[in-house]
Design a protein around this motif. Structure first.
Motif, PDB file in Angstrom:
ATOM      1  N   PHE A 183       0.825  -1.208   0.000  1.00 27.10           N
ATOM      2  CA  PHE A 183       0.000   0.000   0.000  1.00 27.10           C
ATOM      3  C   PHE A 183       0.859   1.257   0.000  1.00 27.10           C
ATOM      4  CE2 PHE A 183      -2.708   3.240   1.977  1.00 27.10           C
ATOM      5  CZ  PHE A 183      -3.842   3.125   1.178  1.00 27.10           C
ATOM      6  N   SER A 184       2.039   1.166   0.593  1.00 30.23           N
ATOM      7  CA  SER A 184       2.946   2.312   0.683  1.00 30.23           C
ATOM      8  C   SER A 184       4.145   2.104  -0.228  1.00 30.23           C
ATOM      9  CB  SER A 184       3.412   2.509   2.123  1.00 30.23           C
ATOM     10  OG  SER A 184       4.422   3.492   2.203  1.00 30.23           O
ATOM     11  N   ASN A 185       4.629   3.202  -0.799  1.00 29.57           N
ATOM     12  CA  ASN A 185       5.853   3.136  -1.594  1.00 29.57           C
ATOM     13  C   ASN A 185       7.095   3.073  -0.717  1.00 29.57           C
ATOM     14  OD1 ASN A 185       4.581   3.231  -4.117  1.00 29.57           O
ATOM     15  ND2 ASN A 185       4.431   5.463  -4.043  1.00 29.57           N
ATOM     16  N   VAL A 186       6.929   3.343   0.572  1.00 33.47           N
ATOM     17  CA  VAL A 186       8.035   3.285   1.523  1.00 33.47           C
ATOM     18  C   VAL A 186       7.976   1.940   2.234  1.00 33.47           C
ATOM     19  CG1 VAL A 186       9.104   4.346   3.542  1.00 33.47           C
ATOM     20  CG2 VAL A 186       7.960   5.789   1.847  1.00 33.47           C
ATOM     21  N   LEU A 187       9.031   1.183   2.097  1.00 37.60           N
ATOM     22  CA  LEU A 187       9.075  -0.148   2.696  1.00 37.60           C
ATOM     23  C   LEU A 187       9.877  -0.141   3.993  1.00 37.60           C
ATOM     24  CD1 LEU A 187       9.648  -2.281  -0.531  1.00 37.60           C
ATOM     25  CD2 LEU A 187       7.494  -1.722   0.594  1.00 37.60           C
ATOM     26  N   PRO A 188       9.489  -1.000   4.954  1.00 38.10           N
ATOM     27  CA  PRO A 188       8.405  -1.982   4.862  1.00 38.10           C
ATOM     28  C   PRO A 188       7.029  -1.332   4.956  1.00 38.10           C
ATOM     29  CG  PRO A 188       9.367  -2.058   7.044  1.00 38.10           C
ATOM     30  CD  PRO A 188      10.208  -1.105   6.240  1.00 38.10           C
ATOM     31  N   SER A 189       6.112  -1.832   4.147  1.00 34.01           N
ATOM     32  CA  SER A 189       4.743  -1.340   4.143  1.00 34.01           C
ATOM     33  C   SER A 189       3.927  -2.115   5.171  1.00 34.01           C
ATOM     34  CB  SER A 189       4.129  -1.508   2.757  1.00 34.01           C
ATOM     35  OG  SER A 189       2.784  -1.088   2.739  1.00 34.01           O
ATOM     36  N   SER A 190       3.276  -1.397   6.056  1.00 33.28           N
ATOM     37  CA  SER A 190       2.489  -2.065   7.098  1.00 33.28           C
ATOM     38  C   SER A 190       1.170  -2.611   6.572  1.00 33.28           C
ATOM     39  CB  SER A 190       2.224  -1.103   8.252  1.00 33.28           C
ATOM     40  OG  SER A 190       1.484   0.021   7.807  1.00 33.28           O
ATOM     41  N   LEU A 191       0.787  -2.204   5.352  1.00 41.47           N
ATOM     42  CA  LEU A 191      -0.452  -2.681   4.747  1.00 41.47           C
ATOM     43  C   LEU A 191      -0.176  -3.193   3.339  1.00 41.47           C
ATOM     44  CD1 LEU A 191      -3.566  -2.982   4.959  1.00 41.47           C
ATOM     45  CD2 LEU A 191      -3.745  -0.677   3.996  1.00 41.47           C
ATOM     46  N   VAL A 192      -0.702  -4.346   3.020  1.00 45.01           N
ATOM     47  CA  VAL A 192      -0.546  -4.964   1.712  1.00 45.01           C
ATOM     48  C   VAL A 192      -1.936  -5.269   1.158  1.00 45.01           C
ATOM     49  CG1 VAL A 192       0.349  -6.966   0.444  1.00 45.01           C
ATOM     50  CG2 VAL A 192       1.688  -5.953   2.308  1.00 45.01           C
ATOM     51  N   ILE A 193      -2.121  -4.992  -0.148  1.00 45.06           N
ATOM     52  CA  ILE A 193      -3.372  -5.307  -0.810  1.00 45.06           C
ATOM     53  C   ILE A 193      -3.224  -6.638  -1.542  1.00 45.06           C
ATOM     54  CG2 ILE A 193      -5.130  -4.532  -2.433  1.00 45.06           C
ATOM     55  CD1 ILE A 193      -4.780  -2.699  -0.040  1.00 45.06           C
ATOM     56  N   GLY A 194      -4.133  -7.552  -1.277  1.00 43.02           N
ATOM     57  CA  GLY A 194      -4.135  -8.841  -1.954  1.00 43.02           C
ATOM     58  C   GLY A 194      -5.350  -8.971  -2.848  1.00 43.02           C
ATOM     59  N   GLY A 195      -5.156  -9.391  -4.097  1.00 41.89           N
ATOM     60  CA  GLY A 195      -6.259  -9.584  -5.030  1.00 41.89           C
ATOM     61  C   GLY A 195      -6.650 -11.037  -5.098  1.00 41.89           C
ATOM     62  N   SER A 196      -7.925 -11.314  -4.878  1.00 34.06           N
ATOM     63  CA  SER A 196      -8.406 -12.696  -4.857  1.00 34.06           C
ATOM     64  C   SER A 196      -9.603 -12.857  -5.780  1.00 34.06           C
ATOM     65  CB  SER A 196      -8.791 -13.100  -3.429  1.00 34.06           C
ATOM     66  OG  SER A 196     -10.026 -12.497  -3.067  1.00 34.06           O
ATOM     67  N   ALA A 197     -10.142 -14.058  -5.808  1.00 36.21           N
ATOM     68  CA  ALA A 197     -11.288 -14.351  -6.660  1.00 36.21           C
ATOM     69  C   ALA A 197     -12.571 -13.713  -6.152  1.00 36.21           C
ATOM     70  CB  ALA A 197     -11.468 -15.863  -6.780  1.00 36.21           C
ATOM     71  N   VAL A 198     -12.600 -13.294  -4.891  1.00 35.76           N
ATOM     72  CA  VAL A 198     -13.834 -12.740  -4.312  1.00 35.76           C
ATOM     73  C   VAL A 198     -13.729 -11.261  -3.986  1.00 35.76           C
ATOM     74  CG1 VAL A 198     -14.519 -14.977  -3.394  1.00 35.76           C
ATOM     75  CG2 VAL A 198     -13.170 -13.423  -1.969  1.00 35.76           C
TER      76      VAL A 198
END
Length: 230
Positions: A183-198
């Motif tokens: 979610f953030s361009n600065v790593l480590p990012s505390s939030l990650v977006i995951g794309g799934s089938a639902v």
């Protein structure tokens, strides 16, 4: 009409060293590609896709492609082609979906599962020696491999996982996953977006672990990828 100058030599040859390729044929093992010191670095045989191992003649054309006269046909090896095939499981070819080099290992995700091979100091990955091994508990379609916050994430038909020391750490096993984006361009990012089938997963990262916070249903993983690239 074929170009009469396509082929350089016009007779049978046991090896191709005088034709610009350091190799020779072996009637039981196929074609052996060697280093200057004579060490075999690649073995092309029926296992790699030849019709059989009994090579009777060798030709190298002006594009440095290798033609093999076999006892039951002709095979062409496009050595000078920039596109080469890598089959982690040669006798069970599947579709390749994703790949990544992580911690000096080449990981290849296929429709059959996830495979890995240690990466040596070579410029051409198709020349890597050794055998791919199947990563445990990854049989099935492997859609995505992402390195985020220094960790390896796996998008699989069975769900989303973190891979650590050949162990799968579940993040979300309720649906297939196709992508991960910090979610953030600065790593480590505390939030990650995951794309799934639902929908889209909101994944929290803390202390080296990824934990599912919640799923936003109705959103497409493709929308997330498009927005990230813009």
């Amino acid at each position: 009409m074929p170009d009469p100058t396509l082929f350089e030599p016009a007779g049978p040859h046991r090896d191709t060293r005088q034709q610009g390729l350091a190799g020779d044929r072996d009637q039981s093992r196929g074609y052996l590609y060697r280093q200057q010191k004579g060490e075999v670095i690649q073995n092309l045989s029926r296992k790699e896709g030849l019709q059989n191992n009994n090579i009777l003649m060798l030709f190298v054309d002006k594009s440095k492609n290798l033609w093999m006269g076999l006892d039951n046909g002709i095979d062409l090896i496009a050595y000078n082609n920039s596109i080469k095939h890598i089959y982690p499981e040669k006798m069970n070819e599947g579709y390749g979906y994703t790949s990544i080099i992580y911690n000096k290992e080449l990981f290849v995700g296929t429709s059959n599962g996830l495979y890995s091979l240690p990466v040596e100091d070579v410029g051409d990955l198709s020349m890597l020696r050794g055998e791919f091994r199947s990563v445990p508990n990854t049989k099935g379609s492997t859609f995505e491999l992402s390195e985020i916050n220094g960790d390896l994430l796996l998008g699989h038909h069975d769900g989303a996982y973190q891979i650590r020391n050949d162990q799968l750490i579940p993040i979300n096993e309720h649906s297939s996953h196709w992508t991960f984006l910090p979610f953030s361009n600065v790593l480590p990012s505390s939030l990650v977006i995951g794309g799934s089938a639902v929908g889209l997963d909101l994944i929290r990262y803390a202390d080296g672990r990824f934990t599912l916070e919640k799923t936003l249903p109705g959103y497409s993983a493709l929308v997330a990828v498009h927005g990230h690239r813009q």
